[in-house]
Design a protein around this motif. Sequence first.
Motif: not given
Length: 446
Positions: A254-260
């Motif tokens: 979901y790198s287009e929104v948030i990183a772990p």
Amino acid sequence: MDADDETFAPITDEVGTNGGDEQRSRRPIISGDHLDIEAYASLYSGRTKIMRLLFIADHSSDEKVGNPSMNLEALRMAYDEIKKGENTQLMREVAQKINGRLGPSYELDSAWCDAVDHRAEQKKEKLDNELNAYRTNLIKESIRMGYNDFGDFYYAHGQLGDAFKSYVRTRDYCTTSKHIVHMCMSVILVSIEMGQFTHVTSYVNKAEQAPDALDSITIAKLRCAAGLANLEAKKYKLAARKFLETNPELGSHYSEVIAPQDVATYGGLCALATFDRTELKSKVIDNLNFRNFLELVPEVRELINDFYSSHYASCLEYLGNLKANLLLDIHLHDHVETLYDQIRHKALIQYTLPFLSVDLSMMANAFKTTVAELQKELEALITDNQIQARIDSHNKILYARHADQRNATFQRVLETGREFDRDVRSMLLRSNLVKHDYNVRQFRKL
């Protein structure tokens, strides 16, 4: 006072573990160096990567959170990233912000903009013709794909409002649960970029109504989206729960929104600010799934453990070192001060709970502050009824006001007796009414 003598001894031990322990002071604290923009940007992809870089560029001029060199570095990386896409409007904005400070290589490339705009016009015309053909033939799946392609087109060119409308229109042509989930995820993505978090919450709920079409990664994405929506609404406890429920399988999907790393930071800080000790232990520290996220951000993991272990000086030092970088986070920056205040207030409250009296000088040493500043904070918490205590300003001692358990017990017994008496009287009255057939019957209309 005897009670005071009994409590001062453990206070000294507490202070030792909070700030004066020589062994703990040797443990290195994560330094508050300026943000490594390149490493930070590599965690993201797509439009959010560009917007985060531009956010850093806009806010790094503040000496508290950045420096002028970060501004140019972020703008340079944003320029390079935009060149990989098709958003000419963003290109013009970034070139204007750079204003020639990075040399001729980073000036507005008019030829590139014209070429991209020309291709965009041709592609839009082609998509429009295809969609019209699909609508004429009344093929639902083709119409859905046509609107979806239009949504992707508008999103790539930065026209978020049109992208949102196109994605929403696919809903009428979805024939399976998988199509509905795909539509919801597209709308959620655009809504986050637009800052329309009410839409995010709505479409997360819609997607969760089709559980048969959800895999573990999609569920994790929905948890993150819901967490961001609650964070934006300042519902920090709900946000914490959503981030804590996120499956570590999310990874970089979901790198287009948030990183772990963001999941660990957002979830950890929101939990610290709103959870009690029991919840902090069971839902954060002992949470095996969330532990995988915390391993990616060791300073957040350490400050949570320090807070739970009552090592407040160390915890607050970690928070202080993290603050500058958190103020450069596009989602968290508006909430940093509020979360920090809530965490500090919880630490002050927790510190005073076990004792009948507390020496303010020792407490100030534990929290790395002055007695005068500490007294002001405690006065505010006492006024707000968060700490049941009074302050001896002359001797600088805080005295706890413990409730009179004996009196409280008697009051509860009396109240229970009054409730029982009222209930019995009500039952007797009702039984007498029924006995004498004195009840109202509903007359049937003729």
